[in-house]
Design an enzyme around this catalytic site. Structure first.
Site, PDB file in Angstrom:
ATOM      1  N   ARG A 223      53.281  46.293  55.844  1.00 29.63           N
ATOM      2  CA  ARG A 223      54.440  45.262  55.179  1.00 29.63           C
ATOM      3  C   ARG A 223      55.813  45.829  55.578  1.00 29.63           C
ATOM      4  O   ARG A 223      56.404  44.741  56.027  1.00 29.63           O
ATOM      5  CB  ARG A 223      54.243  45.784  53.838  1.00 29.63           C
ATOM      6  CG  ARG A 223      52.932  44.754  53.205  1.00 29.63           C
ATOM      7  CD  ARG A 223      53.151  44.954  51.600  1.00 29.63           C
ATOM      8  NE  ARG A 223      51.778  44.215  51.026  1.00 29.63           N
ATOM      9  CZ  ARG A 223      51.156  44.580  49.837  1.00 29.63           C
ATOM     10  NH1 ARG A 223      51.481  45.633  49.295  1.00 29.63           N
ATOM     11  NH2 ARG A 223      50.198  43.560  49.636  1.00 29.63           N
TER      12      ARG A 223
ATOM     13  N   HIS B  65      51.358  54.850  45.875  1.00 24.06           N
ATOM     14  CA  HIS B  65      51.448  53.465  46.250  1.00 24.06           C
ATOM     15  C   HIS B  65      52.157  52.959  44.950  1.00 24.06           C
ATOM     16  O   HIS B  65      51.572  52.843  44.028  1.00 24.06           O
ATOM     17  CB  HIS B  65      50.084  53.238  46.243  1.00 24.06           C
ATOM     18  CG  HIS B  65      49.730  51.541  46.416  1.00 24.06           C
ATOM     19  ND1 HIS B  65      50.490  50.979  47.835  1.00 24.06           N
ATOM     20  CD2 HIS B  65      48.937  50.874  46.078  1.00 24.06           C
ATOM     21  CE1 HIS B  65      50.161  49.786  47.639  1.00 24.06           C
ATOM     22  NE2 HIS B  65      49.057  49.566  46.762  1.00 24.06           N
TER      23      HIS B  65
ATOM     24  N   ASP C 155      28.420  43.894  43.223  1.00 22.66           N
ATOM     25  CA  ASP C 155      29.451  43.354  42.053  1.00 22.66           C
ATOM     26  C   ASP C 155      28.335  43.477  40.874  1.00 22.66           C
ATOM     27  O   ASP C 155      27.318  43.210  41.006  1.00 22.66           O
ATOM     28  CB  ASP C 155      30.016  42.045  42.532  1.00 22.66           C
ATOM     29  CG  ASP C 155      31.351  41.665  41.511  1.00 22.66           C
ATOM     30  OD1 ASP C 155      32.362  42.076  42.265  1.00 22.66           O
ATOM     31  OD2 ASP C 155      31.099  41.528  40.253  1.00 22.66           O
TER      32      ASP C 155
ATOM     33  N   ALA D 164      32.988  42.469  44.940  1.00 22.70           N
ATOM     34  CA  ALA D 164      32.871  41.550  45.730  1.00 22.70           C
ATOM     35  C   ALA D 164      33.998  40.275  45.387  1.00 22.70           C
ATOM     36  O   ALA D 164      33.812  39.189  45.401  1.00 22.70           O
ATOM     37  CB  ALA D 164      31.746  40.742  45.778  1.00 22.70           C
TER      38      ALA D 164
ATOM     39  N   ASN E  86      39.737  50.832  34.421  1.00 23.23           N
ATOM     40  CA  ASN E  86      39.508  50.928  35.705  1.00 23.23           C
ATOM     41  C   ASN E  86      39.022  52.333  36.242  1.00 23.23           C
ATOM     42  O   ASN E  86      38.089  52.763  36.907  1.00 23.23           O
ATOM     43  CB  ASN E  86      40.919  50.397  36.718  1.00 23.23           C
ATOM     44  CG  ASN E  86      41.084  49.363  36.891  1.00 23.23           C
ATOM     45  OD1 ASN E  86      40.002  48.383  36.666  1.00 23.23           O
ATOM     46  ND2 ASN E  86      42.170  48.544  37.553  1.00 23.23           N
TER      47      ASN E  86
ATOM     48  N   VAL F 210      40.250  52.009  46.732  1.00 24.39           N
ATOM     49  CA  VAL F 210      41.169  50.860  47.079  1.00 24.39           C
ATOM     50  C   VAL F 210      41.719  50.338  45.578  1.00 24.39           C
ATOM     51  O   VAL F 210      42.610  49.802  45.323  1.00 24.39           O
ATOM     52  CB  VAL F 210      40.586  49.610  47.660  1.00 24.39           C
ATOM     53  CG1 VAL F 210      41.551  48.698  48.012  1.00 24.39           C
ATOM     54  CG2 VAL F 210      39.991  49.964  49.111  1.00 24.39           C
TER      55      VAL F 210
HETATM   56  N1  APR Z   1      30.971  47.420  39.441  1.00 21.96           N
HETATM   57  C1  APR Z   1      30.947  46.538  40.441  1.00 21.96           C
HETATM   58  N2  APR Z   1      31.961  45.562  40.321  1.00 21.96           N
HETATM   59  C2  APR Z   1      32.952  45.461  39.495  1.00 21.96           C
HETATM   60  C3  APR Z   1      32.834  46.395  38.120  1.00 21.96           C
HETATM   61  C4  APR Z   1      31.783  47.407  38.268  1.00 21.96           C
HETATM   62  N3  APR Z   1      31.444  48.014  37.142  1.00 21.96           N
HETATM   63  N4  APR Z   1      33.856  46.077  37.351  1.00 21.96           N
HETATM   64  C5  APR Z   1      34.430  44.807  37.946  1.00 21.96           C
HETATM   65  N5  APR Z   1      33.870  44.548  39.018  1.00 21.96           N
HETATM   66  C6  APR Z   1      34.009  43.769  40.248  1.00 21.96           C
HETATM   67  C7  APR Z   1      34.541  42.276  39.320  1.00 21.96           C
HETATM   68  O1  APR Z   1      33.405  41.673  38.969  1.00 21.96           O
HETATM   69  C8  APR Z   1      35.250  41.521  40.405  1.00 21.96           C
HETATM   70  O2  APR Z   1      34.328  40.564  41.382  1.00 21.96           O
HETATM   71  O3  APR Z   1      35.248  44.052  40.843  1.00 21.96           O
HETATM   72  C9  APR Z   1      35.635  42.916  41.587  1.00 21.96           C
HETATM   73  C10 APR Z   1      37.233  42.729  41.483  1.00 21.96           C
HETATM   74  O4  APR Z   1      37.791  41.519  42.258  1.00 21.96           O
HETATM   75  P1  APR Z   1      39.194  40.967  42.006  1.00 21.96           P
HETATM   76  O5  APR Z   1      39.416  40.746  40.677  1.00 21.96           O
HETATM   77  O6  APR Z   1      39.178  39.775  42.851  1.00 21.96           O
HETATM   78  O7  APR Z   1      40.351  41.993  42.290  1.00 21.96           O
HETATM   79  P2  APR Z   1      40.762  42.111  43.926  1.00 21.96           P
HETATM   80  O8  APR Z   1      41.966  41.219  44.168  1.00 21.96           O
HETATM   81  O9  APR Z   1      39.517  41.976  44.685  1.00 21.96           O
HETATM   82  O10 APR Z   1      41.381  43.529  43.856  1.00 21.96           O
HETATM   83  C11 APR Z   1      40.337  44.752  43.687  1.00 21.96           C
HETATM   84  O11 APR Z   1      41.973  46.341  44.770  1.00 21.96           O
HETATM   85  O12 APR Z   1      43.925  46.245  45.752  1.00 21.96           O
HETATM   86  C12 APR Z   1      43.272  46.337  44.734  1.00 21.96           C
HETATM   87  O13 APR Z   1      44.721  46.220  42.927  1.00 21.96           O
HETATM   88  C13 APR Z   1      43.333  45.759  43.621  1.00 21.96           C
HETATM   89  O14 APR Z   1      42.658  47.216  41.850  1.00 21.96           O
HETATM   90  C14 APR Z   1      42.339  45.977  42.582  1.00 21.96           C
HETATM   91  C15 APR Z   1      41.270  46.074  43.631  1.00 21.96           C
END
Ligand code: APR
Length: 310
Positions: free
Chosen positions: A151, A175, A33, A10, A95, A118
């Site tokens: 893009r 990508h 999340d 989220a 990741n 994603v």
């Molecule tokens: N289970 C659920 N949620 C998780 C977990 C998990 N095990 N580990 C991390 N998260 C959540 C984090 O708490 C965070 O809220 O994933 C979310 C990631 O959000 P952001 O850090 O805001 O990243 P965002 O910009 O949304 O990008 C997400 O998409 O485009 C790709 O490179 C980008 O890999 C990245 C992903």
């Protein structure tokens, strides 16, 4: 639309995707999340926009996958961004573990769901999700090409003073900066880009596209793009949910297509209710084939690095 979509993660991409799905009339959206309160709060906030927008759709957020039960599609955006001092391998391992965990938990709750990955590095994460999913390769795929093409189209539209609606651009490959924009198979008003735009200018547009993600990170300083990524995810979700058979650039599992085997890679794919229903193959020039092979090597190197870490 009478479909249930679950978005895992989220953060910026996940929450914006959930908002777009809610506003596009998906009847139920579940947002998950790991961080307590984030998904709950954002989902409640989106739900409260319903009366203003005149929408009776439902969105719920939790740390618990029970709310995702019986989803039609799972969108995986959970992950962490690279932090100072963290190596690429550190990030890859973290990741990889996150994507494995959320794929398993999501599919325990919704065994029949299709999975759109994603999280970056995208091609490797799609491979990881597929490996732990126990699903068919056409049922697990990634979003990258729709964004890369968007893009490219944006930059072409600005430079040529042409509506984005008159441009159809195609980007293949991994990508990242090895992506391969197809200049003979991308068009402005039906005329190929290589015929429409001078070589130097076209090269600049291609370079800007390849670095499109980094350009935004440089502006934002913390965090990466999420408006165009979430719009791109929703385009794929729409194609699947409506069984439209739209051909969209998709990170799909290749089994010999474009001469590439056992690798997730960006290719044009027909999307429908079964996920990736067909991979479209273009005739490529020798130079494009060479660039595509270089891109495949870069993706394979990341996958091998990931396998060595597990
Ligand atoms: N289970 C659920 N949620 C998780 C977990 C998990 N095990 N580990 C991390 N998260 C959540 C984090 O708490 C965070 O809220 O994933 C979310 C990631 O959000 P952001 O850090 O805001 O990243 P965002 O910009 O949304 O990008 C997400 O998409 O485009 C790709 O490179 C980008 O890999 C990245 C992903």
């Amino acid at each position: 639309m009478n479909k249930k979509i679950s978005v895992i993660g989220a953060g910026n991409v996940g929450a914006t995707t959930a908002q777009r799905l809610f506003e596009k009339n998906y009847s139920e959206v579940a947002l998950i999340d790991i961080a307590e309160g984030i998904a709950e709060g954002k989902a409640l906030d989106i739900l409260q926009s319903g009366p203003v927008l005149g929408l009776d759709n439902y969105i719920n957020g939790s740390t618990n996958y029970d709310i995702t039960k019986n989803s039609d599609i799972i969108v995986i955006t959970s992950g962490i961004a690279r932090k100072p001092g963290m190596s690429r391998d550190d990030l890859l391992k973290i990741n990889m573990n996150i994507v494995s965990e959320v794929t398993e938990k999501s599919l325990d709750a919704s065994p029949d769901a299709l999975v759109i990955v994603v999280t970056n590095p995208l091609d490797a994460m799609a491979m990881q999700s597929y490996k732990v999913s126990g699903k068919k390769p056409n049922e697990v795929f990634g979003m990258a090409g729709v964004l890369d093409s968007a893009r490219f189209t944006t930059f072409i539209s600005q430079s040529q003073n042409t509506s984005v609606k008159s441009i159809s651009s195609n980007v293949l490959g991994g990508h990242g900066d090895t992506m391969v924009p197809l200049l003979n198979n991308s068009f402005i008003g039906g005329k190929s880009l290589s015929e429409s735009i001078k070589e130097d200018e076209l090269n600049d547009l291609v370079d800007r596209t390849k670095n499109g993600g980094a350009e935004i990170v440089n502006y934002l300083k913390t965090g990466s793009a999420f408006y165009a990524p979430s719009a791109s995810i929703v385009q794929m979700v729409d194609a699947i949910s409506s069984d439209s058979k739209e051909v969209l650039p998709t990170t799909a599992y290749l089994q010999g297509e474009y001469g590439i085997n056992d690798l997730y890679f960006g290719v044009p794919a027909k999307l429908g209710k079964n996920g990736v229903e067909e991979i479209i193959q273009y005739d490529l020039s020798d130079a494009e084939k060479e660039d595509l092979n270089k891109s495949a090597k870069a993706v394979r190197d990341t996958v091998i690095a990931m396998e060595n870490l597990s």
